[in-house]
Structures are given as structure tokens and as C-alpha cells.
Design a protein around this motif. Structure first.
Motif, mmCIF file in Angstrom:
data_model
loop_
_atom_site.group_PDB
_atom_site.id
_atom_site.type_symbol
_atom_site.label_atom_id
_atom_site.label_comp_id
_atom_site.label_asym_id
_atom_site.label_seq_id
_atom_site.Cartn_x
_atom_site.Cartn_y
_atom_site.Cartn_z
ATOM 1 N N LEU A 1 0.818 -1.216 0.000
ATOM 2 C CA LEU A 1 0.000 0.000 0.000
ATOM 3 C C LEU A 1 0.850 1.264 0.000
ATOM 4 N N ARG A 2 1.871 1.289 0.840
ATOM 5 C CA ARG A 2 2.647 2.526 0.997
ATOM 6 C C ARG A 2 3.483 2.857 -0.237
ATOM 7 N N ALA A 3 3.726 1.892 -1.095
ATOM 8 C CA ALA A 3 4.525 2.148 -2.298
ATOM 9 C C ALA A 3 3.816 3.084 -3.265
ATOM 10 N N ILE A 4 2.496 3.113 -3.230
ATOM 11 C CA ILE A 4 1.714 3.970 -4.125
ATOM 12 C C ILE A 4 1.236 5.178 -3.327
ATOM 13 N N LYS A 5 1.656 6.362 -3.740
ATOM 14 C CA LYS A 5 1.307 7.577 -3.018
ATOM 15 C C LYS A 5 -0.008 8.167 -3.553
ATOM 16 N N SER A 6 -0.868 8.574 -2.629
ATOM 17 C CA SER A 6 -2.106 9.250 -2.983
ATOM 18 C C SER A 6 -1.815 10.713 -3.295
ATOM 19 N N SER B 1 18.450 4.351 -7.603
ATOM 20 C CA SER B 1 17.145 4.798 -7.102
ATOM 21 C C SER B 1 16.654 3.941 -5.952
ATOM 22 N N HIS B 2 15.842 4.560 -5.107
ATOM 23 C CA HIS B 2 15.110 3.828 -4.078
ATOM 24 C C HIS B 2 13.767 4.521 -3.885
ATOM 25 N N LEU B 3 12.804 3.788 -3.350
ATOM 26 C CA LEU B 3 11.493 4.359 -3.048
ATOM 27 C C LEU B 3 11.617 5.415 -1.963
ATOM 28 N N GLU C 1 2.146 3.766 -11.478
ATOM 29 C CA GLU C 1 1.774 5.162 -11.289
ATOM 30 C C GLU C 1 1.566 5.428 -9.802
ATOM 31 N N GLY C 2 2.145 6.499 -9.296
ATOM 32 C CA GLY C 2 2.018 6.848 -7.889
ATOM 33 C C GLY C 2 3.229 6.499 -7.055
ATOM 34 N N LEU D 1 8.216 11.306 -9.433
ATOM 35 C CA LEU D 1 6.917 10.643 -9.338
ATOM 36 C C LEU D 1 6.628 9.919 -10.647
ATOM 37 N N VAL D 2 6.298 8.636 -10.545
ATOM 38 C CA VAL D 2 5.926 7.854 -11.728
ATOM 39 C C VAL D 2 4.468 8.160 -12.062
#
Length: 429
Positions: free
Chosen positions: A175-180, A358-360, A377-378, A403-404
Motif C-alpha cells: 500500500l505505501r509504495a503507491i502515493k495518494s 534509485s530507491h522508493l 503510477e504513484g 513521481l511515476v
């Protein structure tokens, strides 16, 4: 908190997404981080557990979140437990969250005091089959201090040995990998504060300045813009110090004719920025410094274009390695013939570029996620190539946060000076 209020809908949605991943009849428990001791009666500054903050927005110690989506009582599906305050705590430590304030911050309606936790848990455990417990499963984590989550795991399994225990970490990593959108706005704020600090430095750096003085200027700009401070230990590495990847002594003099590599980032509302810039101490690159700088910049620009949906870290790093290899040949650091005959498992470029590109990035500087998961995406990645020539005393690293998106990479630091000509122009007296 210093940062402005964050909409509780962020945390409401995060909990909804987490709850959807649980097995039927599941309880999940998340604990705040401890306040860590130093010596005597000293303590470190409190830093909230990232998972608890992600799900609640609560930035206070000794807090517990309990989720039980299948509870027959709607009031017991989401429960927040808080430390109850009193006059003594108010006098010595200051204000703590009231139940109403915690409800406003988190969007959780049911709030109990901490001393009610075991009794409430006991009632709910009799109705539950699965228990999701939280652990730090970051692949690079070295955990030597027992956390509140870890202590609870031991206690819970001893008290309730017949329940089926599950791991929350895989769900949280996913969940945390994709940013709102709300998270991206917070990260943009962290990046903007970081950019303000860098612009401040361009008018400050000159021969004779100490590395720690540069660090002090960064702190000043962070704190005056509602940041709690750096998201990680700042690297201010002049001259040959730049060839030490995690140099944080920051105690040397910046000398005329040298470069200074600065890796720093503001934290805002617990979200991190991560910037690296390398500038000439005297405001003017030498010919060789400019060659190396431009090589790193070309690698960075090529790498950013690969941060698109569907790509993977393995493909990405392989591509970046090839681009870097060609740049090092052009700089006279690698021999083309040697490169053709190299062991693919031990590429020669690693002598001068030995870390990942790169890293998250997110609530943690090295944010959680699955390294084998294709880019989506996100996701937000750093992009930070570097060339380190120890024999020449030159180290150059450049880093932006990307941001992807479905329309291509979006540079969250696009307003922060990067081109060598712009750096020199802004450093002019």
C-alpha cells in the motif's frame, strides 16, 4: 506539530485500503514507536512509527491502533488508544491529544485511554480468528532494539497462543509504495523546503566555510518553514570526503578549487525529501570538474526517463549501468577494450559508481516496497547517479525525487537549480 493540519481523509482511505486486504475475522494492531533514551535521563526526539502514522495521522507516543473490521459492533471496528494526560504531565511535558482532537486528526470515532487496551483486546480476541502483527521487514533494516510492536508480539502470542497470526508488513509495503494525491502534496512541500535551503546555500558557500556551517544553514531554513528538521543525517562532503558515500562528520573546511557534495532533505509531516547537489566551493567548476558533473547529469537525465510504469528496478539499473559505463569511458576512467572483456557479474563501472541509482521515497527515506514489483503510477523514486574518483579527490552525485505517472516521470524537484551554468550564475557574489 509544526506542520499544518493534514486532512483526515488521507488516513481514513489508508485504513479502508488496509482493511480490504485482511482475512475474514481478523484483528490488526499497530503500536507507536518508543521514545528512545540517550544517557542519564536524556531522550532522543520522538519519531512516530511510519505505519501507525500512515493509518492514523497520530504523532504521539504510546498510541495504539486496533482494527477489527468484522466486529458485530460498528463502534469496535476501529479503535485508537491514547495516553491519558493529567496535571503533572501537562506541567512537565505539555499538552497531549484529547479524545476529540485524536478523532479529528485520524477520523476514528472510538477512542479509549491506554489503560483500557488489554481489557478491550481480550473481549475482541474472543471473536477473532486471525491477528495481524506489525514488524519492520525492510530488506536493509538492522533491528537491535526491541520495539513496542516486538514486545506486544511476544506478549500477545503468549496470552493467545491458539489464534492464527499473520504479518501486516507485506500489506503495508504494497500500500505505501503507491502515493495518494494528499501524500504527493506533502512530499512536494518537503521538496520545496529542501529547495529553499539549497538556494540559501548557493549564496553562502565560499572558500573557508566549514562543512558544519553549511549544515547549520540547512537546519535554519528547514526549521523556519515548519519542518521538524532533516529527514536523515545530512551529508556535507567537501573535496575527497565526497568519495565517502555516507560521510556525516561534516567537520572539514571547504577549500578553494574543491567541490562540495551535499545530500540532504527536509521532513514535512513525516514525509521525506531527498536531494543531492554538488557545487564548486569557489563558485566556478574547473574543466575536469565540469566534465565529471556533466557526465553525471547526462546519466541522471537518461535514468529519469526510465522511471515509467511497467519498468523494473533490475531493467532500470542495467540500463543506467550501460549509460554510466559509456560516460566513464569518455572520461578516460575505463578502457573500452577492458569493458568488452569484463565479467558481467562484476562490471568495471562499479569502481566509480558503486551504489544503486534509485530507491522508493515516502514516509521513510528508504521507503518500504517490493524491489521486484514493476513500477506503477504513484510510486516516488529518488534518482541519484554519481561518479567518485578517489585518486582525483572528486566526487559528484546529483539527486532528484521523481513521481511515476501515466504521462511520464514528474520531477518533484524541477524548480531546484541543477544545470552547471545555473549553479555558477547563482553562486556569483
Amino acid at each position: 506539530m509544526r506542520y499544518l493540519p493534514v486532512t483526515n481523509q488521507l488516513f481514513v482511505r489508508n485504513r479502508q485500503n488496509f482493511r480490504k486486504q485482511l482475512k475474514p475475522g481478523s484483528i490488526a494492531v499497530f503500536h507507536a514507536n518508543d521514545i528512545m533514551p540517550t544517557n542519564a535521563d536524556g531522550t532522543m526526539a520522538f519519531r512516530q512509527n511510519s505505519d501507525l502514522f500512515y493509518l492514523t495521522g497520530i504523532d504521539q507516543e504510546e498510541s495504539i491502533l486496533l482494527l477489527f473490521p468484522d466486529s458485530k459492533d460498528p463502534n469496535m471496528q476501529e479503535i485508537l488508544f491514547l495516553r491519558e494526560t493529567n496535571d503533572l504531565i501537562l506541567t512537565w511535558e505539555g499538552y497531549k491529544l484529547t479524545k476529540q482532537q485524536a478523532a479529528e486528526v485520524s477520523g476514528i470515532k472510538t477512542i479509549f485511554w491506554l489503560d483500557e487496551f488489554k481489557q478491550v483486546l481480550h473481549v475482541l480476541m474472543s471473536q477473532a480468528e486471525h491477528v495481524y502483527l506489525n514488524t519492520n521487514e525492510h530488506m536493509r533494516a538492522v533491528v537491535e532494539v526491541e520495539t513496542r510492536d516486538a514486545r506486544f508480539i511476544k506478549w500477545c502470542m503468549q496470552q493467545y497462543p491458539l489464534h492464527k497470526y499473520e504479518r501486516s508488513a507485506p500489506i503495508m509495503h504494497h500500500l505505501r509504495a503507491i502515493k495518494s494525491e494528499a501524500e504527493i502534496e506533502l512530499m512536494k512541500k518537503a521538496c520545496a523546503i529542501t529547495g529553499q535551503a539549497f538556494r540559501r546555500l548557493l549564496g553562502f558557500i565560499k572558500p573557508g566555510v566549514m562543512e558544519y556551517e553549511i549544515e547549520a544553514e540547512i537546519y535554519h531554513e528547514f526549521l523556519r518553514n515548519r519542518s521538524r528538521g532533516p529527514a536523515y543525517s545530512s551529508i556535507i562532503a567537501s573535496g575527497a570526503n565526497a568519495c565517502i558515500l555516507h560521510y556525516t562528520d561534516n567537520n572539514e573546511e571547504c577549500k578553494d578549487g574543491e567541490l562540495v557534495l551535499m545530500d540532504f532533505g527536509a521532513e514535512y509531516a513525516n514525509y521525506a525529501a531527498d536531494l543531492t547537489r554538488t557545487v564548486p566551493v569557489n563558485g566556478k567548476f574547473t574543466k575536469r570538474q565540469r566534465q565529471v558533473y556533466d557526465s553525471v547529469l547526462r546519466v541522471m537525465k537518461a535514468a529519469i526517463q526510465m522511471l515509467v510504469p511497467g519498468n523494473s528496478l533490475d531493467q532500470y539499473h542495467s540500463f543506467v549501468g550501460t549509460v554510466m559505463q559509456n560516460e566513464l569511458i569518455n572520461l578516460g576512467l575505463l578502457n573500452e577494450s577492458d569493458v568488452r572483456n569484463q565479467d558481467p557479474a562484476k562490471p568495471l563501472y562499479k569502481k566509480y559508481f558503486m551504489h544503486g541509482t534509485s530507491h522508493l521515497l515516502g514516509l521513510d527515506v528508504h521507503d518500504v516496497g517490493n524491489k521486484y514489483r514493476p513500477f506503477e503510477e504513484g510510486m516516488v523514486f529518488t534518482c541519484e547517479p554519481g561518479i567518485y574518483i578517489r585518486e582525483e579527490g572528486i566526487g559528484v552525485r546529483l539527486e532528484n525525487n521523481i513521481l511515476v505517472t501515466k504521462n511520464g516521470p514528474l520531477n518533484l524537484m524541477q524548480d531546484i537549480p541543477l544545470e552547471a551554468d545555473d549553479i555558477e550564475q547563482l553562486m556569483k557574489p
